[in-house]
Motif scaffolding. Sequence first.
Motif, short mmCIF file in Angstrom:
data_model
loop_
_atom_site.label_atom_id
_atom_site.label_comp_id
_atom_site.label_asym_id
_atom_site.label_seq_id
_atom_site.Cartn_x
_atom_site.Cartn_y
_atom_site.Cartn_z
N GLU A 9 -4.94 -4.58 -10.88
CA GLU A 9 -6.00 -4.33 -11.86
C GLU A 9 -5.71 -2.99 -12.52
N GLY A 10 -5.34 -3.00 -13.78
CA GLY A 10 -5.04 -1.77 -14.49
C GLY A 10 -3.91 -1.01 -13.82
N ALA A 11 -4.18 0.26 -13.44
CA ALA A 11 -3.16 1.11 -12.83
C ALA A 11 -3.09 0.95 -11.32
N ILE A 12 -3.86 0.00 -10.77
CA ILE A 12 -3.92 -0.17 -9.32
C ILE A 12 -3.33 -1.51 -8.92
N ARG A 13 -2.37 -1.46 -8.02
CA ARG A 13 -1.85 -2.69 -7.43
C ARG A 13 -2.33 -2.78 -5.99
N ARG A 14 -2.80 -3.92 -5.61
CA ARG A 14 -3.37 -4.12 -4.27
C ARG A 14 -2.33 -4.76 -3.36
N LEU A 15 -2.17 -4.14 -2.18
CA LEU A 15 -1.32 -4.68 -1.13
C LEU A 15 -2.22 -5.13 0.01
N VAL A 16 -1.87 -6.22 0.67
CA VAL A 16 -2.73 -6.77 1.72
C VAL A 16 -1.96 -6.86 3.04
N SER A 17 -2.72 -6.68 4.12
CA SER A 17 -2.21 -6.94 5.47
C SER A 17 -3.03 -8.09 6.03
N ASP A 18 -2.92 -8.31 7.30
CA ASP A 18 -3.71 -9.38 7.92
C ASP A 18 -5.17 -8.99 8.11
N SER A 19 -5.51 -7.69 7.91
CA SER A 19 -6.88 -7.26 8.22
C SER A 19 -7.52 -6.39 7.15
N ASP A 20 -6.76 -5.80 6.21
CA ASP A 20 -7.34 -4.90 5.23
C ASP A 20 -6.40 -4.79 4.05
N VAL A 21 -6.65 -3.82 3.17
CA VAL A 21 -5.83 -3.66 1.97
C VAL A 21 -5.51 -2.20 1.73
N VAL A 22 -4.45 -1.96 0.97
CA VAL A 22 -4.11 -0.64 0.45
C VAL A 22 -4.00 -0.77 -1.06
N ASP A 23 -4.72 0.10 -1.77
CA ASP A 23 -4.64 0.11 -3.22
C ASP A 23 -3.72 1.26 -3.64
N VAL A 24 -2.63 0.92 -4.32
CA VAL A 24 -1.64 1.90 -4.77
C VAL A 24 -1.94 2.20 -6.23
N ARG A 25 -2.38 3.40 -6.51
CA ARG A 25 -2.75 3.79 -7.87
C ARG A 25 -1.64 4.61 -8.50
N ASP A 26 -1.18 4.19 -9.66
CA ASP A 26 -0.16 4.93 -10.40
C ASP A 26 -0.80 6.18 -10.99
N ALA A 27 -0.47 7.36 -10.43
CA ALA A 27 -1.05 8.63 -10.88
C ALA A 27 -0.02 9.50 -11.58
#
Length: 511
Positions: A174-192
């Motif tokens: 979504e926009g500058a944020i790419r979402r990565l997923v695991s089996d239990s949660d997520v990490v949002d990587v924001r291009d800064a």
Amino acid sequence: MTSGIHHVTGITRRVQANVDFYAGFLGLRLVKRTGGFEDAEQLHLFYGDAIGAPGSIITFLVWEDGAAGRVGHGQVGEIALAVPPDSIGTWFTRAMSAHVPVQGPSREFGETVLRLRDPDGVIVKLVGADLPAVAPLPDAIAPTRLRAVTLLTENADETAQFLARFGYRPSVTEGAIRRLVSDSDVVDVRDAAGFFPGIAGTGVLDHVAFRARDAEAVRQMRLELHDSDVTNVHDRKYFLSLYVREPAGILLEYATDAPGFTVDEPADDLGRRLFVPPQDAKRAEDLRVLLPQFAMPGEERMPMRDLHFVHRFHQPEDADGSTIILLHGTGGTEADLMPLAHRISPGAQLLGVRGRSTEEGINRWFRRFDAVTYDQQDIRAEAEAFVAFLAEAQRAYGLNPGRTSILGYSNGANLIGAILQLYPLVIRRAALLRAVQVLEDMPAQEPGALVGQDVLMLNGAQDIFAPMAPALEGALRSGGAQVESRTLPAGHELSDEDLTLVRAWMAEARP
């Protein structure tokens, strides 16, 4: 493979406000309080679900009144906690009622989100997500676990690729944020890219830790990262872990689930007492005095006042009504002399104060031009300010002037010596450790102007500043102060004999 977030660690400058927010407002459980494993003089608090299960844990290192950091790329930018989806409205109302800064609700990646700011300014998102807790908290709408972290990076591609080592895979963008997923949660990587880099300090998130299956997984990860800045494997008592910086500089940790927080206290008692790292066991009592105190929500507390000097108040378990005010030496802090003072008088309240002048980033009480030439205008200005602080502190904390003593070391003792001359009888009892005369133009004293001041001076025979001590002693005596002066077989550093002599001198004044 075991995957997901193990914990997130931030840095706070006000421990009581931090506890009130995370354990009070959010309703997380304080599951552990320890001295830091890298620096035992740094309080470390762990919050989580009812047992502090991996995936629910937020931790804070306490830098009381420490310098503020700056949020930027190369850092963890936000944390997100899962709450029941139908509770977002209630949480919004709670935030408004508690005057917690809140934005939203908004929609992010198909989820309803409230953005809160904790007392240090850290962004804490509450995300409506149906993620059951491993060990639920009493409040039915309390956070259940960590939902996500947001990483701020200048190189989103390399950051995302690096996270694959910990079980994260690409999902959506979504926009500058790419979402990565695991089996239990997520990490949002924001291009800064193009933003300022982050700076460590209070009010920022220091690192995120990912879950490792066991100790062997941690050791294997270290072998795989041999060409990076990966650390050795650390035994943190509650988990084994290693640290590494990913390509954009964000600090990551890889930590085992076991043995967990019940390894040294039962589940019902988690978080009730302070633990110190095993390597610091010999100074456990000093650390309990040195580390900042706080009260849990609902407990009786000593309110900390916002006065003109940074300070810390220590209340002993069996207070005897006396108070010792402490002024550190060059480079010290408001807590430095607390262990010494507690050994001198275990029942005394301790009020440690931090000098306001700085020299190349270290704390002092007044400026100097060289080792033995002092800024006279600054001495007088800081002496005046400190006298005003004493009056404030007496009112704010209900101190009994008749049972209050002041203890200063080196630069702190020097300021006390100046105050004794410039403001007669404001300070009645003072112990000066390695003090010298810093006033060039001593104030003219009326005969007997200092009668009623009781002063102990302890000098070091090998102290290079010792030749300047007699001038201070002479000025105090000539004004009528009662001065007990001793020269010890020591240098500028403090010795066991200092403790013995100050303890005996203070005992003479007790009713």
